[in-house]
Design a protein around this motif. Sequence first.
Motif, short mmCIF file in Angstrom:
data_model
loop_
_atom_site.label_atom_id
_atom_site.label_comp_id
_atom_site.label_asym_id
_atom_site.label_seq_id
_atom_site.Cartn_x
_atom_site.Cartn_y
_atom_site.Cartn_z
N VAL A 1 67.75 47.55 31.69
CA VAL A 1 68.33 48.86 31.37
C VAL A 1 68.16 49.18 29.89
O VAL A 1 67.83 50.31 29.51
CB VAL A 1 69.82 48.89 31.78
N GLU A 2 68.37 48.18 29.05
CA GLU A 2 68.21 48.40 27.60
C GLU A 2 66.77 48.80 27.26
O GLU A 2 66.54 49.72 26.48
CB GLU A 2 68.59 47.11 26.86
N GLU B 1 72.26 50.56 36.53
CA GLU B 1 72.67 49.16 36.36
C GLU B 1 73.33 48.63 37.63
O GLU B 1 73.05 47.50 38.07
CB GLU B 1 73.65 49.09 35.18
N GLU B 2 74.17 49.43 38.24
CA GLU B 2 74.84 49.01 39.47
C GLU B 2 73.85 48.77 40.61
O GLU B 2 73.98 47.82 41.38
CB GLU B 2 75.85 50.09 39.89
N THR C 1 69.47 42.45 34.54
CA THR C 1 69.74 43.89 34.70
C THR C 1 69.98 44.54 33.34
O THR C 1 69.42 45.60 33.03
CB THR C 1 70.96 44.10 35.61
N ARG C 2 70.80 43.91 32.53
CA ARG C 2 71.10 44.48 31.20
C ARG C 2 69.84 44.55 30.34
O ARG C 2 69.64 45.53 29.62
CB ARG C 2 72.19 43.66 30.52
N TRP D 1 73.01 55.89 33.69
CA TRP D 1 72.58 54.53 33.35
C TRP D 1 73.49 53.49 34.01
O TRP D 1 73.03 52.42 34.41
CB TRP D 1 72.56 54.34 31.82
N ASP D 2 74.76 53.82 34.14
CA ASP D 2 75.67 52.91 34.85
C ASP D 2 75.27 52.79 36.32
O ASP D 2 75.35 51.69 36.91
CB ASP D 2 77.12 53.42 34.75
#
Length: 392
Positions: A145-146, A128-129, A141-142, A124-125
């Motif tokens: 991803v959520e 996000e990246e 982005t957050r 997941w990181d």
Amino acid sequence: MDGYLGVIVIVAVVALLAAGGLFLLFRPGRKAAPPVKPPEAPVLPEEEKRPAGAGEEAEGATTTLPPPPVKPAEPVVVEPQVEVPPPSAGRMVRLRSRLARSQNALGRGLLELLSRDRLDDEVWDEIEESLITADVGVAPTRAMVEELRTKVKVLGSRTQDEVRGLLREQLLAQVNPDLDRTLHVRKHGERPAVVLVVGVNGTGKTTTTGKLARSLIGDGKKVVLGAADTFRAAAADQLQTWGERVGADTVRGPEGGDPASVAFDAVAKGIEEKVDVVIVDTAGRLHTKTGLMDELGKVKRVIEKKATVDEVLLVLDATTGQNGMRQAQVFAEVVNITGIALTKLDGTAKGGIVISVQRELGVPVKLVGLGEGPDDLAPFDPEVFVDAILGE
């Protein structure tokens, strides 16, 4: 007797004189007298010379006259050929392959990550990246991803099609297909619609203005261009060239002249010629925000004495990323932006700027530049954009 002697003496004297003369005439070493030259004709000046036989009526006499002077040929003025541009409808679909080439890396990377059997925090990181690197912005982005994490938990096992569907849904939601992306270019009775084009020099502002004129003429509208970027003579020349190609008049002023005066004259000409749209290209200097505000504010106020400013398009270079975002914020504080024209979107993998700039400014991306050709400016279509990111 005396008389006879006298005659003899006279004869002798005459003979002696004759002999002396002959001696002098034929003596050895005497040079011959030079021949007598005939008298030369006087030399006349050039203008007084006449051909032989001039003034005579002699039979067979011929007079040679100089040839008449050759008149220099007048330069041939070649009128520029007026082009007929294609309509704007469907342009982004036709240019989708160019968009896909630059954005596919992002889509492939996200699909590969989401298709893994085990999605731990490290994966997941990475997701996000990837989104932040593509200039989607931290907050969007957050949020993405959520939402993806929640839906993946609900689904459990995921097929390739399900992963693609999830990602498409989230990207489309962030691009926001519900925003009004209509370009307001409908004339008001006898008055034309007015589009003000703003942005930093070097973003493709003047080129975008010319391409927009082509697009509108391809849609059947009559256009006048206003070269109000008077601080760059090259900008006015460039805009005039764009106009000549498609038969649009360009109003320009002296280099360093008053931009507001040029904008006013362009609108006045638009009203006089009963055109549909007047597009005004403005200067893009960011020396100080105060100077920019004064200049653009004056241009807008002067235009509004003759017509309504229907669109204020901010031109941004997609390749500048977050630097472009800072430019956008300065212009948003100075003038009421109604839409964004994002250039060079085909030349960067950072297509996420579409999402971040809309979120930051609260205005939609209305036009995108997808190449260097004259007809590579297209109305932005969110679904075509997202599908190009995800590929086939």
